[in-house]
Design a protein around this motif. Sequence first.
Motif, PDB file in Angstrom:
ATOM      1  N   GLU A 236      28.133  94.643 -14.495  1.00  0.00           N
ATOM      2  CA  GLU A 236      28.345  94.175 -12.886  1.00  0.00           C
ATOM      3  C   GLU A 236      27.247  94.870 -12.136  1.00  0.00           C
ATOM      4  O   GLU A 236      27.060  96.136 -12.249  1.00  0.00           O
ATOM      5  N   ALA A 237      26.566  94.171 -11.186  1.00  0.00           N
ATOM      6  CA  ALA A 237      25.333  94.838 -10.595  1.00  0.00           C
ATOM      7  C   ALA A 237      26.266  95.769  -9.449  1.00  0.00           C
ATOM      8  O   ALA A 237      27.118  95.360  -8.962  1.00  0.00           O
ATOM      9  N   LEU A 238      25.932  96.690  -9.056  1.00  0.00           N
ATOM     10  CA  LEU A 238      26.255  97.763  -8.172  1.00  0.00           C
ATOM     11  C   LEU A 238      26.050  97.177  -6.681  1.00  0.00           C
ATOM     12  O   LEU A 238      25.001  96.592  -6.427  1.00  0.00           O
ATOM     13  N   PRO A 239      26.714  97.666  -5.810  1.00  0.00           N
ATOM     14  CA  PRO A 239      26.598  97.120  -4.394  1.00  0.00           C
ATOM     15  C   PRO A 239      24.960  97.605  -3.998  1.00  0.00           C
ATOM     16  O   PRO A 239      24.848  98.820  -4.538  1.00  0.00           O
ATOM     17  N   GLY A 240      24.559  96.890  -2.959  1.00  0.00           N
ATOM     18  CA  GLY A 240      23.314  97.622  -2.571  1.00  0.00           C
ATOM     19  C   GLY A 240      22.183  96.940  -3.085  1.00  0.00           C
ATOM     20  O   GLY A 240      22.232  95.705  -3.864  1.00  0.00           O
ATOM     21  N   LEU A 241      20.830  97.431  -2.872  1.00  0.00           N
ATOM     22  CA  LEU A 241      19.788  96.902  -3.574  1.00  0.00           C
ATOM     23  C   LEU A 241      19.478  97.272  -5.055  1.00  0.00           C
ATOM     24  O   LEU A 241      19.238  98.123  -5.095  1.00  0.00           O
ATOM     25  N   ASN A 242      19.349  96.387  -5.835  1.00  0.00           N
ATOM     26  CA  ASN A 242      19.063  96.806  -7.210  1.00  0.00           C
ATOM     27  C   ASN A 242      17.746  96.450  -7.214  1.00  0.00           C
ATOM     28  O   ASN A 242      16.924  95.502  -7.817  1.00  0.00           O
ATOM     29  N   LEU A 243      16.738  97.655  -6.869  1.00  0.00           N
ATOM     30  CA  LEU A 243      15.273  97.288  -6.963  1.00  0.00           C
ATOM     31  C   LEU A 243      14.589  98.481  -6.465  1.00  0.00           C
ATOM     32  O   LEU A 243      15.246  99.542  -5.738  1.00  0.00           O
ATOM     33  N   CYS A 244      13.646  98.746  -7.067  1.00  0.00           N
ATOM     34  CA  CYS A 244      12.727  99.962  -6.573  1.00  0.00           C
ATOM     35  C   CYS A 244      12.026  99.446  -5.369  1.00  0.00           C
ATOM     36  O   CYS A 244      11.351  98.763  -5.240  1.00  0.00           O
ATOM     37  N   PRO A 401      20.630  98.660   1.938  1.00  0.00           N
ATOM     38  CA  PRO A 401      21.757  97.984   2.342  1.00  0.00           C
ATOM     39  C   PRO A 401      22.438  99.062   2.938  1.00  0.00           C
ATOM     40  O   PRO A 401      22.484 100.200   2.837  1.00  0.00           O
ATOM     41  N   GLY A 402      23.020  98.947   3.676  1.00  0.00           N
ATOM     42  CA  GLY A 402      24.178  99.522   4.171  1.00  0.00           C
ATOM     43  C   GLY A 402      24.557 100.014   5.410  1.00  0.00           C
ATOM     44  O   GLY A 402      25.054  99.304   5.964  1.00  0.00           O
ATOM     45  N   ASP A 403      24.705 101.140   5.447  1.00  0.00           N
ATOM     46  CA  ASP A 403      25.476 101.718   6.512  1.00  0.00           C
ATOM     47  C   ASP A 403      24.217 102.135   7.128  1.00  0.00           C
ATOM     48  O   ASP A 403      23.082 101.969   6.757  1.00  0.00           O
ATOM     49  N   ALA A 404      24.388 102.980   8.126  1.00  0.00           N
ATOM     50  CA  ALA A 404      23.022 103.291   9.084  1.00  0.00           C
ATOM     51  C   ALA A 404      22.086 103.679   8.025  1.00  0.00           C
ATOM     52  O   ALA A 404      20.967 103.592   8.361  1.00  0.00           O
ATOM     53  N   SER A 405      22.375 104.266   7.187  1.00  0.00           N
ATOM     54  CA  SER A 405      21.654 104.977   6.583  1.00  0.00           C
ATOM     55  C   SER A 405      21.470 104.566   5.209  1.00  0.00           C
ATOM     56  O   SER A 405      20.222 104.257   4.831  1.00  0.00           O
ATOM     57  N   ASP A 406      22.548 104.526   4.506  1.00  0.00           N
ATOM     58  CA  ASP A 406      22.243 103.982   3.318  1.00  0.00           C
ATOM     59  C   ASP A 406      22.659 102.435   3.469  1.00  0.00           C
ATOM     60  O   ASP A 406      23.691 102.294   3.595  1.00  0.00           O
ATOM     61  N   SER A 407      21.917 101.807   3.721  1.00  0.00           N
ATOM     62  CA  SER A 407      22.697 100.474   4.127  1.00  0.00           C
ATOM     63  C   SER A 407      23.344 100.120   2.804  1.00  0.00           C
ATOM     64  O   SER A 407      22.855  99.938   1.761  1.00  0.00           O
ATOM     65  N   ARG A 408      24.221  99.072   3.212  1.00  0.00           N
ATOM     66  CA  ARG A 408      24.879  98.462   2.239  1.00  0.00           C
ATOM     67  C   ARG A 408      24.286  97.069   2.635  1.00  0.00           C
ATOM     68  O   ARG A 408      24.782  96.753   3.501  1.00  0.00           O
ATOM     69  N   LEU A 409      23.770  96.513   1.651  1.00  0.00           N
ATOM     70  CA  LEU A 409      22.941  95.094   2.242  1.00  0.00           C
ATOM     71  C   LEU A 409      24.134  94.339   2.504  1.00  0.00           C
ATOM     72  O   LEU A 409      25.146  94.029   1.734  1.00  0.00           O
ATOM     73  N   ARG A 410      23.876  93.695   3.812  1.00  0.00           N
ATOM     74  CA  ARG A 410      24.922  92.660   4.126  1.00  0.00           C
ATOM     75  C   ARG A 410      24.116  91.556   4.498  1.00  0.00           C
ATOM     76  O   ARG A 410      23.236  91.491   5.364  1.00  0.00           O
ATOM     77  N   VAL A 411      24.076  90.535   3.847  1.00  0.00           N
ATOM     78  CA  VAL A 411      23.154  89.392   3.875  1.00  0.00           C
ATOM     79  C   VAL A 411      23.650  88.144   4.274  1.00  0.00           C
ATOM     80  O   VAL A 411      24.573  87.392   3.318  1.00  0.00           O
ATOM     81  N   PRO A 412      24.044  87.762   5.580  1.00  0.00           N
ATOM     82  CA  PRO A 412      24.456  86.649   5.915  1.00  0.00           C
ATOM     83  C   PRO A 412      23.673  85.465   5.005  1.00  0.00           C
ATOM     84  O   PRO A 412      22.432  85.286   5.439  1.00  0.00           O
ATOM     85  N   VAL A 413      24.352  84.758   4.378  1.00  0.00           N
ATOM     86  CA  VAL A 413      23.543  83.488   3.746  1.00  0.00           C
ATOM     87  C   VAL A 413      23.713  82.255   4.527  1.00  0.00           C
ATOM     88  O   VAL A 413      24.654  81.852   4.828  1.00  0.00           O
ATOM     89  N   ALA A 414      22.786  81.835   4.780  1.00  0.00           N
ATOM     90  CA  ALA A 414      22.582  80.450   5.319  1.00  0.00           C
ATOM     91  C   ALA A 414      21.294  79.824   5.016  1.00  0.00           C
ATOM     92  O   ALA A 414      20.394  80.228   4.893  1.00  0.00           O
TER      93      ALA A 414
END
Lengths: 416, 97
Positions: A236-244, A401-414
Motif C-alpha cells: 500500500e502506498a503511504l500517504p503523501g507524495l511518493n516521489l523524490c 502533501p499536507g499540513d502546513a508544513s508537511d503537507s499531506r497531499l489533498r487533491v480535489p479531483v475534478a
Amino acid sequence: MKLVDHFQYGLNSPICLTWELTYACNLACVHCLSSSGRRDPRELTTAEAKGVIDELQRMQVFYVNIGGGEPTVRPDFWELLDYAVGHDVGVKFSTNGIKLDEKRARQLAAADYVDVQISLDGATAEINDHVRGPGSFATAIRALENLAAAGFGQPKISVVMTRQNVDQLDEFATIADRFGAQLRITRLRPSGRGADVWDELHPTAAQQRQLYDWLVAHGDKVLTGDSFFHLSAYGEALPGLNLCGAGRVVCLIDPVGDVYACPFAIHENFLAGNVRSPGGFEQVWRQSELFTQLRQPQTGGACRSCGFYDSCQGGCMAAKFFTGLPLDGPDPECVRGFGEQALAARDADTLVPRSDVDHSRSAPRNSRGPVPVQIGMPDRADGPQVRPDRACETSPLAGMPGDASDSRLRVPVAGG
Amino acid sequence: MGAQEAAGAVFDPDRAYRCSPRVALRPEPFGALVYHFGTRRLSFLKTPQLVDVVCGLEQHDSVHAAIDAAAIEEAQRPAYLRALAGLAANGTIEERS
C-alpha cells in the motif's frame, strides 16, 4: 497528465523549501545532515535574508521550513521570523529547543503562521542523547513544556528514525500526546555527518518493515515529510507524495545562499546556484541547469524492470549518492534487498562521495566521552565509535502533501 | 480539521460561495496550488477549469452559475460538485451572504 507527473517536470515555484539560516549550532548531532557546528562568516546578512523573503513572497512560496544548524542562535532569528510571517511566508522552524524559554514560548503562542518543530531522536534520554548529545533530551522536553504552558497549539516533535529508536514509535506517540504535539518521523539519510553513522544507525530490513506497518496503522496522525516513499514498495502506498521532489518541488537554501536540490544533498553535484547571484533565487529555481536536468523524464535505470518501480521511483537520490551507489539504481534501503546487494558489490575502487561543506567543530566544545548505550547489534561493538555530540537540525524534506508544513497531499479531483 | 468544523454547514451549490479570503492560489501548469493561511494546509486544484470555477464563485449567485460560466461540460458537473464540496469542507471556499 497526472498531478504527480506535473510535479516531476517542476513547478513555477517550490511547494515548500528548506532554508537553513545558519551552520552554527550548540549541539553536534552525530547524524547532522548539514555537518553543522560553526557559523559560516559568509552567512546571509539580515538584509539579504529579508531580500530572500521578499522574493519568496513574490513567488508565492507560502511557507518555508527553517532549520540549520540551530536557527534560533542567529541574533536576528526572531526578527526574520516576524518579517516572513508579515510577508505571507509562513514559517515552520526546527529547533533543538535551546532558546525556547517561557518568554519565547509565549511570543510564539501569540504568533500566526508559525509552526515549531522540536527535534528528538529518542523517546528516552539514553537513546536521544547518544545521538544528539548529553542534556539534549532535557532541553527538548523543557521546550515542549514551555510551549504547552504558553498554550502554543500543536508543535511538532521531529524524529529521525534509527536502528535504536524504531522500537520506541509508540513511546514517541505518547510523548506527543502528552504535550499536545504532533509526531513527525523522517528517514535517516547518509548526508553530512550522517554518512559516518549511517551503517550502524540506519534501520535494519526487519525494522523497515516494522516502520512501514506502523505507518500504515498510524499514518493518518503522523507526518513524515514524505520521506518514506521507498517503503511503498511493500504494498500500500503511504500517504503523501511518493516521489523524490528534489529540484522539482522542493529545494534547499543554505546559510550562505547556496541553492541545493534538497536538504539532504549538500554537495557540489547538487548545487544549482546562489541567491546572491543576479536574478536571485527565482532565476536559480526556474533556469538553473541542474534543476532543468532534474526535471527531465526519469528513465528508472537498473530499476526500470522492477515491478515496484512505480511505487518507489527508485528511492532517495541523496541516499544513493552518499553511499556510493549509482543514481539510476536501487536505493540502499530498497525493500526488495537490491540496495543491500549493490552496497555489498562496492569495492575498493568505488568512490563514496563526501561533501566538501563541513562546519563541524574540529574538537568538541566540551570534552565528553561517548555515552555508553548498546542497543542491539552486539556484533558491531567493535565497529566505528559513535562520536559524542551536539546538535543540529534535521530538516524536513520534501514537504509535499499536507499540513502546513508537511503537507499531506489533498487533491480535489475534478475533470479526471 | 478546525476549518471543516467551522465550515459546518452542508455544501449547497444553489447558494453563493467565494474563495476564502484566507486562501491564496498560485497558478501552476496543472491548475493551481492552494494555500490556506488559517489552517496552513496546502492542496491543489487539479485542472485550470476548476481554478476558473473557484475564482468565478465571487461573481455568481450560485455555485451552479459559476460552473456554467466556466463552460464546464455537463457530464463533468457531478465531478466538479464533488471537488467543490471538498473545497468547502476544508475551508478553501465558503458561503457568502
